[in-house]
Design a protein around this motif. Sequence first.
Motif, mmCIF file in Angstrom:
data_model
loop_
_atom_site.group_PDB
_atom_site.id
_atom_site.type_symbol
_atom_site.label_atom_id
_atom_site.label_comp_id
_atom_site.label_asym_id
_atom_site.label_seq_id
_atom_site.Cartn_x
_atom_site.Cartn_y
_atom_site.Cartn_z
ATOM 1 N N ARG A 20 10.240 19.923 3.511
ATOM 2 C CA ARG A 20 9.499 19.290 2.413
ATOM 3 C C ARG A 20 10.389 18.225 1.796
ATOM 4 N NH1 ARG A 20 5.126 22.661 1.237
ATOM 5 N NH2 ARG A 20 4.508 21.271 -0.449
ATOM 6 N N TYR A 21 9.828 17.061 1.617
ATOM 7 C CA TYR A 21 10.640 16.003 0.999
ATOM 8 C C TYR A 21 9.731 14.945 0.381
ATOM 9 C CZ TYR A 21 9.652 13.727 5.530
ATOM 10 O OH TYR A 21 9.041 13.207 6.641
ATOM 11 N N LEU A 22 10.318 14.189 -0.508
ATOM 12 C CA LEU A 22 9.620 13.016 -1.044
ATOM 13 C C LEU A 22 9.962 11.854 -0.107
ATOM 14 C CD1 LEU A 22 9.956 12.640 -4.925
ATOM 15 C CD2 LEU A 22 7.892 13.038 -3.592
ATOM 16 N N PRO A 23 8.973 11.305 0.542
ATOM 17 C CA PRO A 23 9.290 10.229 1.487
ATOM 18 C C PRO A 23 9.844 8.993 0.782
ATOM 19 C CG PRO A 23 6.939 10.767 1.529
ATOM 20 C CD PRO A 23 7.553 11.622 0.481
ATOM 21 N N HIS A 24 10.563 8.203 1.524
ATOM 22 C CA HIS A 24 10.968 6.887 1.031
ATOM 23 C C HIS A 24 9.871 5.891 1.377
ATOM 24 C CE1 HIS A 24 15.572 7.291 0.351
ATOM 25 N NE2 HIS A 24 14.871 8.195 -0.307
ATOM 26 N N CYS A 25 9.847 4.813 0.629
ATOM 27 C CA CYS A 25 8.776 3.848 0.843
ATOM 28 C C CYS A 25 9.335 2.435 1.062
ATOM 29 C CB CYS A 25 7.857 3.852 -0.384
ATOM 30 S SG CYS A 25 6.533 2.670 -0.217
ATOM 31 N N ILE A 26 8.795 1.793 2.083
ATOM 32 C CA ILE A 26 9.112 0.384 2.331
ATOM 33 C C ILE A 26 7.859 -0.401 1.992
ATOM 34 C CG2 ILE A 26 9.937 -1.306 4.029
ATOM 35 C CD1 ILE A 26 11.744 1.247 3.579
ATOM 36 N N GLU A 27 8.025 -1.427 1.170
ATOM 37 C CA GLU A 27 6.845 -2.137 0.672
ATOM 38 C C GLU A 27 6.868 -3.622 1.021
ATOM 39 O OE1 GLU A 27 5.091 -1.943 -3.618
ATOM 40 O OE2 GLU A 27 6.455 -3.637 -3.537
ATOM 41 N N PRO A 28 6.104 -4.034 2.032
ATOM 42 C CA PRO A 28 5.885 -5.470 2.204
ATOM 43 C C PRO A 28 4.715 -5.890 1.311
ATOM 44 C CG PRO A 28 5.688 -4.265 4.311
ATOM 45 C CD PRO A 28 5.594 -3.277 3.186
ATOM 46 N N ALA A 29 4.991 -6.701 0.285
ATOM 47 C CA ALA A 29 3.966 -7.070 -0.700
ATOM 48 C C ALA A 29 3.725 -8.576 -0.646
ATOM 49 C CB ALA A 29 4.424 -6.671 -2.103
ATOM 50 N N ALA A 30 2.565 -8.939 -0.104
ATOM 51 C CA ALA A 30 2.274 -10.365 0.077
ATOM 52 C C ALA A 30 1.226 -10.822 -0.923
ATOM 53 C CB ALA A 30 1.763 -10.614 1.486
ATOM 54 N N GLY A 31 1.228 -12.103 -1.219
ATOM 55 C CA GLY A 31 0.206 -12.690 -2.076
ATOM 56 C C GLY A 31 -0.682 -13.591 -1.233
ATOM 57 N N LEU A 32 -1.989 -13.313 -1.257
ATOM 58 C CA LEU A 32 -2.880 -14.103 -0.394
ATOM 59 C C LEU A 32 -3.080 -15.520 -0.926
ATOM 60 C CD1 LEU A 32 -5.588 -11.486 0.637
ATOM 61 C CD2 LEU A 32 -3.540 -12.207 1.875
ATOM 62 N N ASP A 33 -3.050 -15.684 -2.241
ATOM 63 C CA ASP A 33 -3.248 -17.039 -2.780
ATOM 64 C C ASP A 33 -2.043 -17.919 -2.467
ATOM 65 O OD1 ASP A 33 -5.759 -16.473 -4.655
ATOM 66 O OD2 ASP A 33 -4.349 -14.809 -4.716
ATOM 67 N N ARG A 34 -0.857 -17.351 -2.633
ATOM 68 C CA ARG A 34 0.332 -18.126 -2.256
ATOM 69 C C ARG A 34 0.336 -18.369 -0.749
ATOM 70 N NH1 ARG A 34 5.311 -15.818 -5.966
ATOM 71 N NH2 ARG A 34 4.225 -16.138 -7.938
ATOM 72 N N GLY A 35 -0.207 -17.407 0.006
ATOM 73 C CA GLY A 35 -0.290 -17.581 1.458
ATOM 74 C C GLY A 35 -1.185 -18.759 1.807
ATOM 75 N N VAL A 36 -2.373 -18.794 1.218
ATOM 76 C CA VAL A 36 -3.295 -19.905 1.483
ATOM 77 C C VAL A 36 -2.631 -21.224 1.087
ATOM 78 C CG1 VAL A 36 -5.452 -20.986 0.684
ATOM 79 C CG2 VAL A 36 -5.428 -18.571 1.311
ATOM 80 N N LEU A 37 -1.984 -21.220 -0.070
ATOM 81 C CA LEU A 37 -1.372 -22.464 -0.550
ATOM 82 C C LEU A 37 -0.256 -22.925 0.390
ATOM 83 C CD1 LEU A 37 -1.357 -24.589 -2.749
ATOM 84 C CD2 LEU A 37 0.228 -23.166 -4.057
ATOM 85 N N ALA A 38 0.572 -22.000 0.828
ATOM 86 C CA ALA A 38 1.672 -22.367 1.742
ATOM 87 C C ALA A 38 1.099 -22.903 3.054
ATOM 88 C CB ALA A 38 2.561 -21.161 2.005
#
Length: 557
Positions: A413-431
């Motif tokens: 039993r354990y608390l998992p670690h988390c990896i978070e790729p967090a993207a912004g779609l508006d900045r994506g469209v703009l880029a």
Amino acid sequence: MSDAPSTPSSPKSMDAIMALCKRRGFIYQASEIYGGINGFWDYGPLGAQMKKNLRDAWWQDMVMRPAWGRAGPGGQRVRCVPVETCIIQNPKVWEASGHLAGFADPMRKCPGCGHFVRADQYWETMAQWSEWLNSMIQGFETHTGKFDTETLLRWAKTKGKRAAPNLALVRNPEATLVALATRINGQPNVPPDLQELVRYLGTEQIAQTGLQEPCPRCGAPLGQPAPFKLMFETWSGITQSDDNKVYLRPETAQGVFVQFKNVADTTRVKMPFGIGNTGKSFRNEVTPRNYTYRSREFEQAELEFFCHPSESVEWYQFWRDFRMDWWKSIGLAGENLILREHAKDELSHYSQGTSDVEYRFPFTSPGFGELEGIAHRGDYDLKQHQEHSKVKLEYNDTERGEVLPNGGRRGERYLPHCIEPAAGLDRGVLALICEAYTKDDTRASPEFLKLHPRIAPIKAAVFPLMGKDGMPEVAEKLHTELNDKFWRLGAIELDEKQNIGKRYARMDEAGCPFCFTIDQDTLKDQTVTMRDRDTGGQQRMGLDKVAGFVGERLGSG
Ligand code: ATP
């Protein structure tokens, strides 16, 4: 907007890009007929389709076939599932996540890069992680800590341009150093200490503004401290009292953490696995700016990838590398895209790594702006929610623990670690739009968008050269065939108006990669002209080969 100093290759004009976006129906100001509303943007027909294509690409490559089927660390399969969580949550979620407390401190906001600095921690922050200050200090005399203006000037014209593009010393070195020299000559017996020096180097027009404090990140003068509530508040129910106060979410990630247990208990996912969530987030940004880059309402696409703590660093590296490859695959390859790994002292106490995928937007040039953050979050979020909710969020991993006599495992039993790729779609469209925007005065369409076919809102266009001799009928038939095949991916345009050059130019501005023209020869030999947006080159191909050609280019047979 784009008042950055000169750059390696001079930045594209944001005004021209915004004008094209309006003209072609990509992006409109929200509530425009009422004068607009600061920090809010709408997407027109082409923008809405383009943003959907970006969201779909994310969903396909992060949830449906995560990481394009690449094997994870140790050859493990990458498994992800989606959720869709509410914008409004129980306010305790934001207490646990730290958003409620963290966002009420007096903050100073940088008008240059949007960075916030806790007013009471300004000098600490500068000393600890201002990259530009650090780089500048390296030019100081090692023993005495003294500086000379020659070295400062050299730094401003070299390293400073990249490290602190908005610092007064970098933008206007001569004027800034004159003010500093006046101060030193005026009080030769009291040389400025480091704090005073930093203030001088951060001030462009001392007579108008007095001394200013520069942003630790980009060097622009910080705004005044203001108690700052980043979250939009409203009430749930008819009584507008504190008891009914709720918040619009400032990120989609927390919705995943609070549903982690349900997903683990009700589906057959096994560690490691990811949970993806996309949707609107809201931040009451002090100064929304740079078009859609910093808006008050925006859309995020976030994956929370949970794994055993012992494997978390490898998974972090896996996602960091994949996310960079992903942005490249949809059209951001090149020197305008970088992966910036945060220095150790920039990391939160719980993180073992954070990287930002950054794009050199015209308004950040020669610097870069964040497109996506990939963070190793440890077990911080699950732990916070476990403590606040008093609900056990540990994962029972039946594939770990010692081997039992019956060949099974004891479990862990354990608390998992988390990896978070967090993207912004508006900045994506703009880029993607900024990168695709191309100016070539030698073409009939001097401005066009070289959008990747996967992202382009219009996938192909069909033109009858003339409105007679059966050409419109053949065009309509081809249009129907293409539409029936590819409507899931985007629009297929049929355009009969204006001369052919103008029709090509219109499609070029919309970023449509392929145009097919039906002419007299089509009626004789069943071939059409295919015109390529990027080269302007034309080639003849059989009418019956068109759908196959488009399918291949769109990666869909
Ligand atoms: P920044 O430092 O630029 O404010 P952030 O580090 O606070 O961004 P995150 O909380 O990591 O951003 O959010 C993940 C992504 O959401 C960002 O990389 C960005 O693409 C997007 N995002 C965040 N804030 C905004 C905003 N105000 N407008 C548009 N997109 C945003």
